[in-house]
Design a protein around this motif. Structure first.
Motif, mmCIF file in Angstrom:
data_model
loop_
_atom_site.group_PDB
_atom_site.id
_atom_site.type_symbol
_atom_site.label_atom_id
_atom_site.label_comp_id
_atom_site.label_asym_id
_atom_site.label_seq_id
_atom_site.Cartn_x
_atom_site.Cartn_y
_atom_site.Cartn_z
ATOM 1 N N LEU A 102 0.824 -1.206 0.000
ATOM 2 C CA LEU A 102 0.000 0.000 0.000
ATOM 3 C C LEU A 102 0.863 1.262 0.000
ATOM 4 O O LEU A 102 0.523 2.256 -0.660
ATOM 5 C CB LEU A 102 -0.920 0.006 1.216
ATOM 6 C CG LEU A 102 -2.146 -0.899 1.135
ATOM 7 C CD1 LEU A 102 -2.867 -0.942 2.471
ATOM 8 C CD2 LEU A 102 -3.096 -0.404 0.043
ATOM 9 N N VAL A 106 0.274 4.206 -2.547
ATOM 10 C CA VAL A 106 -0.255 5.491 -2.086
ATOM 11 C C VAL A 106 0.806 6.578 -2.081
ATOM 12 O O VAL A 106 0.558 7.710 -2.505
ATOM 13 C CB VAL A 106 -0.863 5.323 -0.672
ATOM 14 C CG1 VAL A 106 -1.302 6.666 -0.111
ATOM 15 C CG2 VAL A 106 -2.034 4.358 -0.723
ATOM 16 N N SER A 160 -5.923 0.582 6.694
ATOM 17 C CA SER A 160 -7.186 1.289 6.469
ATOM 18 C C SER A 160 -6.937 2.777 6.242
ATOM 19 O O SER A 160 -7.546 3.394 5.361
ATOM 20 C CB SER A 160 -8.121 1.082 7.665
ATOM 21 O OG SER A 160 -8.427 -0.284 7.838
ATOM 22 N N LEU A 163 -5.546 3.367 2.736
ATOM 23 C CA LEU A 163 -6.589 3.290 1.718
ATOM 24 C C LEU A 163 -7.424 4.557 1.683
ATOM 25 O O LEU A 163 -7.823 5.032 0.611
ATOM 26 C CB LEU A 163 -7.491 2.077 1.985
ATOM 27 C CG LEU A 163 -6.956 0.716 1.542
ATOM 28 C CD1 LEU A 163 -7.903 -0.391 1.989
ATOM 29 C CD2 LEU A 163 -6.776 0.667 0.030
ATOM 30 N N ARG A 165 -6.405 7.540 2.429
ATOM 31 C CA ARG A 165 -5.574 8.602 1.853
ATOM 32 C C ARG A 165 -5.428 8.506 0.346
ATOM 33 O O ARG A 165 -5.177 9.510 -0.329
ATOM 34 C CB ARG A 165 -4.169 8.571 2.472
ATOM 35 C CG ARG A 165 -4.058 9.259 3.813
ATOM 36 C CD ARG A 165 -2.606 9.542 4.103
ATOM 37 N NE ARG A 165 -1.978 10.287 3.018
ATOM 38 C CZ ARG A 165 -0.660 10.493 2.913
ATOM 39 N NH1 ARG A 165 0.155 9.975 3.809
ATOM 40 N NH2 ARG A 165 -0.153 11.179 1.912
ATOM 41 N N ALA A 166 -5.570 7.317 -0.195
ATOM 42 C CA ALA A 166 -5.311 7.118 -1.629
ATOM 43 C C ALA A 166 -6.407 7.746 -2.473
ATOM 44 O O ALA A 166 -7.568 7.854 -2.049
ATOM 45 C CB ALA A 166 -5.216 5.627 -1.925
ATOM 46 N N ASN A 167 -6.030 8.160 -3.694
ATOM 47 C CA ASN A 167 -7.071 8.622 -4.615
ATOM 48 C C ASN A 167 -7.858 7.417 -5.116
ATOM 49 O O ASN A 167 -7.461 6.283 -4.932
ATOM 50 C CB ASN A 167 -6.473 9.421 -5.782
ATOM 51 C CG ASN A 167 -5.546 8.576 -6.651
ATOM 52 O OD1 ASN A 167 -5.947 7.531 -7.162
ATOM 53 N ND2 ASN A 167 -4.301 9.035 -6.817
ATOM 54 N N ASP A 170 -6.028 4.729 -7.355
ATOM 55 C CA ASP A 170 -5.041 3.942 -6.613
ATOM 56 C C ASP A 170 -5.711 3.052 -5.576
ATOM 57 O O ASP A 170 -5.277 1.921 -5.340
ATOM 58 C CB ASP A 170 -4.036 4.869 -5.925
ATOM 59 C CG ASP A 170 -3.075 5.510 -6.906
ATOM 60 O OD1 ASP A 170 -2.954 4.998 -8.035
ATOM 61 O OD2 ASP A 170 -2.450 6.539 -6.557
ATOM 62 N N ALA A 171 -6.775 3.560 -4.944
ATOM 63 C CA ALA A 171 -7.474 2.765 -3.937
ATOM 64 C C ALA A 171 -8.110 1.521 -4.565
ATOM 65 O O ALA A 171 -8.051 0.427 -3.996
ATOM 66 C CB ALA A 171 -8.545 3.605 -3.246
ATOM 67 N N VAL A 175 -7.120 -2.235 -3.544
ATOM 68 C CA VAL A 175 -8.090 -3.188 -2.997
ATOM 69 C C VAL A 175 -8.033 -4.504 -3.764
ATOM 70 O O VAL A 175 -8.100 -5.595 -3.175
ATOM 71 C CB VAL A 175 -9.514 -2.593 -3.026
ATOM 72 C CG1 VAL A 175 -10.554 -3.676 -2.769
ATOM 73 C CG2 VAL A 175 -9.637 -1.483 -1.996
#
Length: 329
Positions: A102, A106, A160, A163, A165-167, A170-171, A175
């Motif tokens: 991650l 991220v 968590s 995830l 924070r990610a756009n 990217d999220a 996932v």
């Protein structure tokens, strides 16, 4: 290895090969087992050769070596902590590999290679942290379990947050990777898990007798001439590296490391870590789960981690129910 364990290992290896052949023949362009074998041997049409050798074979080989690496890591962890729930999923190593992957997505927006590298580093760093925190007179099994569960909880919260924070792009990508997927895996992914398996399996097999003695307890193992601290450290290092390589190859696939060693022990009926039977059963389980992932929903391929989660979660419920029943008796 006992005679029964040898024949069980041989049978499980054959099942893994059969599952691999079925997996190669599955998909939008179905092929019979005879066509698959003929194409692998150098025959078949050009279209068959391209589909089998360029598209499907790398993914299936990745499934085989990743499943084997996960199961071998699980067998080592369960032997070290003397607990059937000892696995990378429970002890925090899977969560650590997820954190590393991650962070690569991220923070740096990295691609497949960066995610794999981050996953590998995350699992190794988690292993070092857990071992240092649990170290006290050699790092006994129950301390490794307690520290690992605590670290797993912390890293789950960190993951968590990453995830969140990610756009959105990217999220979504993260996932899918966190679920565990073999889709589109090439020879590079197979080389990561396969290389770890080839390098570490001889070391692990050489430790088999010492690990079996160590399951009797530290004092009896010392009485039998086992160097408890060094054996535990080497075995833990091998387990962490195998789990890390598997996560780097296919993402943090759940429950294979938990279920394969337990099922292998039931099949062999032999005490001890059952390393090779676990390895072959893990390869067969993950490859079979990949076949199910392709066929459960017509026209749509599921991530293999969804299938292993469903199967492994059911097995975990049965295991806990059986443990509770024995405790009552």
């Amino acid at each position: 290895m006992s005679g029964r364990a040898f024949w069980v290992s041989l049978a499980l290896a054959a099942v893994a090969v059969l599952a691999a052949l079925v997996a190669i023949g599955s998909g939008d362009y179905p092929m019979g087992l005879g066509d698959v074998v003929r194409t692998l041997a150098g025959g078949g049409t050009p279209a068959d050769a391209f589909i089998v050798r360029a598209l499907r074979l790398p993914q299936v080989v990745t499934a085989l070596v990743t499943g084997g690496a996960l199961a071998l890591a699980g067998a080592l962890f369960q032997s070290l902590v003397r607990n059937p729930l000892g696995s990378p999923d429970v002890l925090g190593f899977t969560q650590g590999s997820a954190t590393g992957g991650l962070l690569a997505v991220v923070v740096s927006g990295g691609g497949t290679a960066a995610v794999a590298g981050g996953s590998l580093l995350g699992a190794v760093a988690t292993g070092v942290a857990i071992y240092l925190l649990a170290w006290r007179g050699g790092g006994h099994g129950h301390r490794l379990v307690l520290v690992g569960i605590g670290v797993a909880g912390i890293l789950t919260g960190v993951n968590s947050y990453l995830l969140i924070r990610a756009n959105i792009v990217d999220a979504a990508r993260a996932v899918l990777w966190l679920t565990g997927s073999l889709d589109g895996r090439g020879w590079g992914s197979a080389a990561v898990a396969g290389g770890a398996l080839v390098l570490l399996t001889p070391v692990v097999v050489a430790l088999a007798r010492a690990l079996a003695n160590l399951e009797l307890g530290d004092d009896p193992a010392r009485g039998l001439g086992v160097g408890v601290g060094p054996v535990r450290a080497v075995a833990l290092a091998c387990a962490v590296l195998l789990a890390a390589a598997a996560a780097a190859a296919a993402g943090p696939v759940l429950f294979v490391a938990l279920t394969a060693p337990q099922l292998a022990r039931r099949l062999t009926g032999v005490a001890g870590p059952n390393l090779l039977p676990s390895l072959f059963l893990g390869a067969a389980l993950l490859t079979g789960a990949d076949v199910l992932a392709q066929r459960l929903l017509p026209g749509r391929q599921l991530p293999v981690g969804v299938v292993t989660g469903l199967l492994g979660g059911g097995y975990l419920i049965l295991l806990l129910a059986r443990t509770a029943r024995r405790a009552r008796v």
